[in-house]
Design a protein around this motif. Structure first.
Motif, PDB file in Angstrom:
ATOM      1  N   PHE A  37       0.826  -1.211   0.000  1.00 17.56           N
ATOM      2  CA  PHE A  37       0.000   0.000   0.000  1.00 17.56           C
ATOM      3  C   PHE A  37       0.859   1.259   0.000  1.00 17.56           C
ATOM      4  CE2 PHE A  37      -3.776  -2.485   1.027  1.00 17.56           C
ATOM      5  CZ  PHE A  37      -4.740  -1.778   0.340  1.00 17.56           C
ATOM      6  N   TRP A  38       1.935   1.202   0.762  1.00 18.76           N
ATOM      7  CA  TRP A  38       2.831   2.358   0.808  1.00 18.76           C
ATOM      8  C   TRP A  38       3.400   2.657  -0.578  1.00 18.76           C
ATOM      9  CZ3 TRP A  38       4.203   6.688   2.861  1.00 18.76           C
ATOM     10  CH2 TRP A  38       5.482   7.220   2.634  1.00 18.76           C
ATOM     11  N   GLY A  39       4.000   1.648  -1.186  1.00 17.01           N
ATOM     12  CA  GLY A  39       4.692   1.861  -2.463  1.00 17.01           C
ATOM     13  C   GLY A  39       3.730   2.222  -3.583  1.00 17.01           C
ATOM     14  N   ALA A  40       2.682   1.417  -3.723  1.00 16.64           N
ATOM     15  CA  ALA A  40       1.827   1.596  -4.890  1.00 16.64           C
ATOM     16  C   ALA A  40       0.922   2.810  -4.747  1.00 16.64           C
ATOM     17  CB  ALA A  40       0.994   0.337  -5.119  1.00 16.64           C
ATOM     18  N   TYR A  41       0.294   2.971  -3.605  1.00 22.58           N
ATOM     19  CA  TYR A  41      -0.760   3.976  -3.525  1.00 22.58           C
ATOM     20  C   TYR A  41      -0.420   5.200  -2.690  1.00 22.58           C
ATOM     21  CZ  TYR A  41      -2.933   0.170  -5.882  1.00 22.58           C
ATOM     22  OH  TYR A  41      -3.165  -0.818  -6.785  1.00 22.58           O
ATOM     23  N   ALA A  42       0.149   4.982  -1.501  1.00 20.08           N
ATOM     24  CA  ALA A  42       0.496   6.155  -0.688  1.00 20.08           C
ATOM     25  C   ALA A  42       1.525   7.005  -1.432  1.00 20.08           C
ATOM     26  CB  ALA A  42       1.019   5.721   0.671  1.00 20.08           C
ATOM     27  N   MET A  43       2.572   6.350  -1.948  1.00 22.71           N
ATOM     28  CA  MET A  43       3.647   7.117  -2.574  1.00 22.71           C
ATOM     29  C   MET A  43       3.208   7.823  -3.850  1.00 22.71           C
ATOM     30  SD  MET A  43       7.087   4.873  -1.881  1.00 22.71           S
ATOM     31  CE  MET A  43       8.227   6.086  -2.529  1.00 22.71           C
ATOM     32  N   ILE A  44       2.283   7.209  -4.614  1.00 25.76           N
ATOM     33  CA  ILE A  44       1.860   7.889  -5.846  1.00 25.76           C
ATOM     34  C   ILE A  44       1.010   9.115  -5.495  1.00 25.76           C
ATOM     35  CG2 ILE A  44      -0.308   6.648  -6.449  1.00 25.76           C
ATOM     36  CD1 ILE A  44       2.462   7.501  -8.941  1.00 25.76           C
ATOM     37  N   VAL A  45       0.228   9.014  -4.397  1.00 23.11           N
ATOM     38  CA  VAL A  45      -0.540  10.191  -3.962  1.00 23.11           C
ATOM     39  C   VAL A  45       0.421  11.286  -3.481  1.00 23.11           C
ATOM     40  CG1 VAL A  45      -2.158  11.065  -2.222  1.00 23.11           C
ATOM     41  CG2 VAL A  45      -2.690   8.965  -3.447  1.00 23.11           C
ATOM     42  N   LEU A  46       1.445  10.880  -2.717  1.00 22.75           N
ATOM     43  CA  LEU A  46       2.420  11.871  -2.245  1.00 22.75           C
ATOM     44  C   LEU A  46       3.188  12.472  -3.437  1.00 22.75           C
ATOM     45  CD1 LEU A  46       3.685  10.100   1.017  1.00 22.75           C
ATOM     46  CD2 LEU A  46       1.895  11.816   0.771  1.00 22.75           C
ATOM     47  N   ALA A  47       3.362  11.667  -4.492  1.00 21.64           N
ATOM     48  CA  ALA A  47       4.059  12.162  -5.685  1.00 21.64           C
ATOM     49  C   ALA A  47       3.238  13.244  -6.395  1.00 21.64           C
ATOM     50  CB  ALA A  47       4.346  11.007  -6.654  1.00 21.64           C
ATOM     51  N   ILE A  48       1.959  12.961  -6.596  1.00 25.33           N
ATOM     52  CA  ILE A  48       1.136  13.959  -7.316  1.00 25.33           C
ATOM     53  C   ILE A  48       0.971  15.217  -6.463  1.00 25.33           C
ATOM     54  CG2 ILE A  48      -1.095  12.897  -6.672  1.00 25.33           C
ATOM     55  CD1 ILE A  48      -0.509  14.616  -9.999  1.00 25.33           C
ATOM     56  N   ILE A  49       0.895  15.035  -5.137  1.00 18.97           N
ATOM     57  CA  ILE A  49       0.805  16.218  -4.269  1.00 18.97           C
ATOM     58  C   ILE A  49       2.082  17.050  -4.406  1.00 18.97           C
ATOM     59  CG2 ILE A  49       0.710  17.025  -1.865  1.00 18.97           C
ATOM     60  CD1 ILE A  49      -1.105  14.670  -1.228  1.00 18.97           C
ATOM     61  N   SER A  50       3.233  16.365  -4.348  1.00 15.61           N
ATOM     62  CA  SER A  50       4.512  17.084  -4.452  1.00 15.61           C
ATOM     63  C   SER A  50       4.642  17.819  -5.783  1.00 15.61           C
ATOM     64  CB  SER A  50       5.694  16.112  -4.320  1.00 15.61           C
ATOM     65  OG  SER A  50       5.704  15.544  -3.052  1.00 15.61           O
ATOM     66  N   TYR A  51       4.065  17.219  -6.820  1.00 15.95           N
ATOM     67  CA  TYR A  51       4.131  17.880  -8.128  1.00 15.95           C
ATOM     68  C   TYR A  51       3.158  19.051  -8.206  1.00 15.95           C
ATOM     69  CZ  TYR A  51       3.434  18.922 -13.002  1.00 15.95           C
ATOM     70  OH  TYR A  51       3.314  19.601 -14.177  1.00 15.95           O
ATOM     71  N   ALA A  52       1.937  18.819  -7.705  1.00 14.02           N
ATOM     72  CA  ALA A  52       0.880  19.816  -7.916  1.00 14.02           C
ATOM     73  C   ALA A  52       0.983  21.017  -6.974  1.00 14.02           C
ATOM     74  CB  ALA A  52      -0.490  19.144  -7.769  1.00 14.02           C
ATOM     75  N   LEU A  53       1.460  20.787  -5.748  1.00  8.75           N
ATOM     76  CA  LEU A  53       1.467  21.879  -4.752  1.00  8.75           C
ATOM     77  C   LEU A  53       2.162  23.150  -5.223  1.00  8.75           C
ATOM     78  CD1 LEU A  53       2.043  20.792  -1.049  1.00  8.75           C
ATOM     79  CD2 LEU A  53       0.047  21.884  -2.074  1.00  8.75           C
ATOM     80  N   PRO A  54       3.417  23.053  -5.672  1.00 10.97           N
ATOM     81  CA  PRO A  54       4.085  24.290  -6.108  1.00 10.97           C
ATOM     82  C   PRO A  54       3.332  24.957  -7.257  1.00 10.97           C
ATOM     83  CG  PRO A  54       5.651  22.481  -5.975  1.00 10.97           C
ATOM     84  CD  PRO A  54       4.300  21.886  -5.824  1.00 10.97           C
ATOM     85  N   ASN A  55       2.694  24.143  -8.109  1.00 14.82           N
ATOM     86  CA  ASN A  55       1.964  24.715  -9.236  1.00 14.82           C
ATOM     87  C   ASN A  55       0.698  25.433  -8.793  1.00 14.82           C
ATOM     88  OD1 ASN A  55       3.923  23.523 -10.744  1.00 14.82           O
ATOM     89  ND2 ASN A  55       2.651  21.786 -11.385  1.00 14.82           N
ATOM     90  N   MET A  56       0.093  24.956  -7.713  1.00 11.72           N
ATOM     91  CA  MET A  56      -1.165  25.571  -7.266  1.00 11.72           C
ATOM     92  C   MET A  56      -0.923  26.782  -6.367  1.00 11.72           C
ATOM     93  SD  MET A  56      -3.740  22.386  -6.518  1.00 11.72           S
ATOM     94  CE  MET A  56      -2.705  21.538  -5.363  1.00 11.72           C
ATOM     95  N   THR A  57       0.214  26.757  -5.656  1.00 17.37           N
ATOM     96  CA  THR A  57       0.447  27.831  -4.689  1.00 17.37           C
ATOM     97  C   THR A  57       1.438  28.862  -5.207  1.00 17.37           C
ATOM     98  OG1 THR A  57       2.273  26.634  -3.655  1.00 17.37           O
ATOM     99  CG2 THR A  57       0.065  26.236  -2.770  1.00 17.37           C
TER     100      THR A  57
END
Lengths: 447, 147
Positions: free
Chosen positions: A332-352
């Motif tokens: 769960f960590w590798g497949a799903y938690a990390m991909i959510v953390l990845a998209i957040i890390s990508y999107a945050l600077p773009n949104m803020t």
């Protein structure tokens, strides 16, 4: 950020982070109970903590997927979301259902069916919520200027995930059939359609971060999700070996679930190769860490560790032991938690508009949480293997074995502390980005 | 080299074919002569036991048929292992059952409720588990023979 309505994703991500903290807290409650400190037993007995822990996982991941969809779909479809107001309504209703369920679990209001504990009355609200979400996504997609493979795969994953919730709502008198169809939801989610969602997000991130041609990335996306379903659907059989259904599943489940790691291997090779091939070096290094990390750790956690106990001959002994918890955590960590953390890390600077692309806190968060989770996996694994030998081979009593392996839970708690420190740092970084703003529109378009 | 169209055909074709096989196998495994779920053994009492099992989220600590939370013992062969009297005492206990320091919630079930749950466990014991019953911990018969 290219469209104003993408900002709604921020609040889904923030909700995810809040639930993640709660999930970890309940994990600690269980860890301490296992080494004898169960002072909260009267208010939060183990079964409550367990239901809260796993359900929060599902809800924060779903909230993360939904946030990802609200971010990705407008950009892929090249238009604003059809209704931002309804997206906020959907978020609030998701929060209401989630909070009601979690509170209910503390008052014996649940259905004791592993992973699907949400009471039937709330199930209907979940359905309404998900329909609203899908309506918004599908309407945006079909009114959009283009329908990319990435968007279609992501949307298909979300749509199938909603459809597959239905078999879990069917009532059965038999524990066996109940369990059989419960796996249609749980297995076909995590080893099937959720991989479509993961694949869609991964593909979006790789296109953005590596600059490799969309056609190449999306072609391999089809191959990967093809492999996922080819192995994963009949791989459901590995849950049917020893729960009271026909022996045919020993053969079918054995063969096809042994193939399941291939999809994850393909995903890992795909991500690493695209990164190598890419000429564009996006400055958001943290997002790249999480993206590649997700593809690699999911192969180890879901692929390899799943394979470790998927053959019927092995599973006969490991079924119903802590070996499953070992695999479950890293998968769960590798497949799903990390991909959510990845998209957040990508999107945050773009949104803020705050480009904290390579902060030392962000890097430390990545390494601490990953090393911590790896340590937890090893602790569960050692405890699980010891349990298998002592209980199943040497026929020791359950509680005698639990006393023998309790030391591994001390190690687990230590590693979990490291993991939690990483997560706190990640959330600190999240907070430091500030709120999303329209001023961030088009700021990343030069990258 | 593989084209995107071929890749899509692989995805759609593979998915449809394996899903159809999956449905077929599901129908097959519950068909007459192949069904080994002990379906005919389900009485009203067993159903009441299952409802209690779910309403109290017993698999949030225990496991049954190997499924659950690994915090408390596997209950698949529990009647054979412990006997009815012991199980009844645990289920009806007004204070938390506390074996070796690990507490169970004090459900304080009525006699009827305890009997419903016991009927549920007995029904579980009659299911053909493809050999899992011979390894599930600890082997009741082995132990009794040794003693």
């Amino acid at each position: 950020m290219k469209y104003k309505s993408q900002k709604v994703a921020y609040w889904f991500f923030a909700f995810s982070m809040l639930l993640l903290v709660l999930q970890i807290t309940y994990g600690f409650i269980m860890g301490f109970a296992r080494i004898g400190f169960d002072g909260l037993h009267e208010f939060i007995p183990f079964n409550t903590a367990r239901a809260v822990h796993t359900n929060l996982l599902v809800v924060w991941l779903l909230s993360g997927f939904m946030g990802a969809a609200y971010y990705i779909i407008p950009e892929e479809a090249q238009r604003e979301l059809v209704s931002v107001k309804l997206a906020y309504v959907q978020l609030i209703s998701l929060a209401v259902v989630g909070v009601a369920a979690i509170i209910g679990y503390h008052f014996n209001w649940w259905e004791g069916r592993k992973f699907l504990e949400i009471p039937r009355q709330l199930d209907y609200l979940v359905v309404v919520n998900v329909l609203l979400f899908l309506g918004l996504i599908l309407a945006t997609l079909f009114k959009g200027k283009r329908k990319t493979t990435t968007a279609l795969v992501l949307t298909m994953g979300l749509l199938f995930a909603a459809l597959l919730y239905i078999p879990g709502m069917l009532p059965f008198d038999s524990q066996v059939t109940d369990s059989f169809f419960r796996w249609w939801v749980v297995h076909l989610w995590v080893e099937g359609v959720w991989e479509l969602i993961m694949g869609g997000i991964l593909s979006f991130l790789l296109i953005k971060l590596t600059g490799v041609d969309r056609e190449v990335i999306e072609k391999w996306l089809y191959v990967i999700v093809g492999l996922t379903f080819l192995s994963g659907i009949l791989g459901t059989g590995h849950h049917y070996y020893y729960i009271g259904v026909n022996k045919i599943w020993l053969i079918v489940g054995g063969i096809f679930s042994a193939l399941e790691p291939l999809a994850f291997l393909a995903m890992a090779l795909f991500a690493v190769n695209m990164y190598r091939k890419g000429e564009k070096k996006h400055p958001n290094k943290i997002a790249l860490f999480w993206t590649l990390g997700s593809a690699i750790v999911s192969f180890v956690g879901a692929g390899l560790l799943g394979f470790a106990h998927t053959l019927p001959q092995t599973n006969l002994y490991t079924h119903g032991t802590l070996v499953t918890a070992m695999h479950g955590h890293l998968a769960f960590w590798g497949a799903y938690a990390m991909i959510v953390l990845a998209i957040i890390s990508y999107a945050l600077p773009n949104m803020t508009g705050r480009k904290l692309y390579d902060s030392s806190v962000g890097r430390a968060a990545f390494w601490l949480s990953n090393i911590g989770m790896l340590g937890m996996t090893v602790a569960f694994g050692v405890a699980g293997v010891a349990q298998v030998y002592l209980e199943r081979k040497f026929k020791m009593d359950f509680m005698e074995v639990q006393a023998e392996i309790s030391i591994h839970f001390v190690v687990l708690i230590l590693c979990a502390t490291m993991f939690a420190t990483g997560i706190v740092m990640y959330i600190w970084d999240f907070y430091k980005h500030g709120k999303p703003t329209d001023e961030a529109l088009d700021l990343e378009s030069d990258l | 080299m593989l084209s995107k169209k071929q890749a899509r055909a692989f995805f759609l074709g593979g998915t449809v074919v394996t899903f159809l096989i999956f449905i077929g196998l599901t129908i097959f495994s519950f068909s007459k002569g192949q069904d080994q779920t002990n379906h005919e053994g389900i009485t009203e009492q067993v159903v009441r036991g299952k409802v209690l099992w779910e309403e109290n989220n017993c698999m949030g600590c225990h496991t049954i048929l190997g499924e659950g939370a690994y915090y408390a013992p596997e209950l698949t062969k529990v009647i054979e292992r412990r006997g009815e009297g012991y199980i009844k005492a645990v289920l009806m206990s007004p204070i938390p059952w506390n074996p070796n320091g690990r507490q169970m919630v004090a459900y304080g079930f009525s006699k009827e409720e305890a009997e419903d749950l016991i009927a549920f466990f007995e029904w579980i014991e009659g299911i053909d588990l493809n050999g899992f019953d011979t390894v599930v911990s600890p082997l009741a018969k082995d132990r009794m023979d040794k003693n």
